[in-house]
Design a protein around this motif. Structure first.
Motif, mmCIF file in Angstrom:
data_model
loop_
_atom_site.group_PDB
_atom_site.id
_atom_site.type_symbol
_atom_site.label_atom_id
_atom_site.label_comp_id
_atom_site.label_asym_id
_atom_site.label_seq_id
_atom_site.Cartn_x
_atom_site.Cartn_y
_atom_site.Cartn_z
ATOM 1 N N VAL A 1 -4.486 9.124 4.588
ATOM 2 C CA VAL A 1 -4.948 10.513 4.401
ATOM 3 C C VAL A 1 -3.840 11.290 3.882
ATOM 4 O O VAL A 1 -4.107 12.031 2.777
ATOM 5 C CB VAL A 1 -5.634 11.117 5.722
ATOM 6 N N ALA A 2 -2.640 11.084 4.379
ATOM 7 C CA ALA A 2 -1.426 11.848 3.699
ATOM 8 C C ALA A 2 -1.097 11.293 2.289
ATOM 9 O O ALA A 2 -0.761 11.900 1.369
ATOM 10 C CB ALA A 2 -0.297 11.459 4.583
ATOM 11 N N LYS A 3 -1.552 9.923 2.113
ATOM 12 C CA LYS A 3 -1.020 9.501 0.647
ATOM 13 C C LYS A 3 -2.287 9.844 -0.209
ATOM 14 O O LYS A 3 -1.924 10.185 -1.538
ATOM 15 C CB LYS A 3 -1.406 8.051 0.512
ATOM 16 N N LEU A 4 -3.358 10.319 0.237
ATOM 17 C CA LEU A 4 -4.475 11.040 -0.753
ATOM 18 C C LEU A 4 -3.979 12.304 -1.141
ATOM 19 O O LEU A 4 -4.519 12.819 -2.242
ATOM 20 C CB LEU A 4 -5.733 10.811 -0.249
ATOM 21 N N VAL B 1 -4.799 4.578 -4.926
ATOM 22 C CA VAL B 1 -4.878 3.041 -4.954
ATOM 23 C C VAL B 1 -4.295 2.686 -3.463
ATOM 24 O O VAL B 1 -4.733 1.795 -2.896
ATOM 25 C CB VAL B 1 -4.070 2.314 -6.246
ATOM 26 N N GLY B 2 -2.980 3.029 -3.127
ATOM 27 C CA GLY B 2 -2.447 2.712 -2.033
ATOM 28 C C GLY B 2 -3.192 3.152 -0.731
ATOM 29 O O GLY B 2 -3.459 2.581 0.427
ATOM 30 N N ALA B 3 -3.867 4.316 -0.860
ATOM 31 C CA ALA B 3 -4.546 5.144 0.280
ATOM 32 C C ALA B 3 -5.755 4.030 0.431
ATOM 33 O O ALA B 3 -6.175 3.945 1.663
ATOM 34 C CB ALA B 3 -5.036 6.377 -0.001
ATOM 35 N N ALA C 1 0.970 -1.230 -0.156
ATOM 36 C CA ALA C 1 -0.060 -0.067 -0.006
ATOM 37 C C ALA C 1 0.853 1.310 -0.103
ATOM 38 O O ALA C 1 0.567 2.033 -0.571
ATOM 39 C CB ALA C 1 -0.982 -0.060 1.234
ATOM 40 N N LEU C 2 2.126 1.248 0.630
ATOM 41 C CA LEU C 2 2.970 2.533 0.722
ATOM 42 C C LEU C 2 3.454 2.627 -0.561
ATOM 43 O O LEU C 2 3.965 3.822 -0.943
ATOM 44 C CB LEU C 2 3.862 2.380 1.950
ATOM 45 N N VAL C 3 3.781 1.421 -1.322
ATOM 46 C CA VAL C 3 4.543 1.585 -2.588
ATOM 47 C C VAL C 3 3.680 2.076 -3.916
ATOM 48 O O VAL C 3 4.219 2.605 -4.736
ATOM 49 C CB VAL C 3 5.163 0.262 -2.919
ATOM 50 N N LEU C 4 2.434 1.635 -3.525
ATOM 51 C CA LEU C 4 1.333 1.783 -4.682
ATOM 52 C C LEU C 4 1.155 3.346 -4.785
ATOM 53 O O LEU C 4 1.151 3.958 -3.667
ATOM 54 C CB LEU C 4 0.236 0.975 -4.337
#
Length: 82
Positions: free
Chosen positions: A78-81, A35-37, A28-31
């Protein structure tokens, strides 16, 4: 149905469960972006459901730590978004 799911989860090898969730978090962190979020939010939703179902059997200190970790996963999503 809930009891059946909890019974099946109770039979899972704890090491395998830990490694499986670790791999999902890494993926999830790499995507990229959304998608990862979404994967992180799905993991947080599953962990939240499991925590709600087993709330009574955990001591207060374990409850707090699990809520903190759950909050951190949601913050990562949320940060990934953004």
């Amino acid at each position: 149905m809930t009891q059946r799911v909890l019974t099946r989860l109770g039979r899972v090898n704890p090491t395998a469960a830990f490694l499986g969730v670790g791999v999902l978090v890494f993926v999830a962190l790499v995507l990229p972006g959304v998608v990862g979020a979404v994967v992180l939010l799905a993991l947080a939703a599953g962990a939240g459901w499991l925590l709600a179902q087993t709330w009574r059997v955990h001591p207060p200190r374990a409850r707090v730590m699990r809520l903190v970790i759950l909050g951190l996963v949601v913050l990562l999503a949320v940060a990934k978004l953004t």
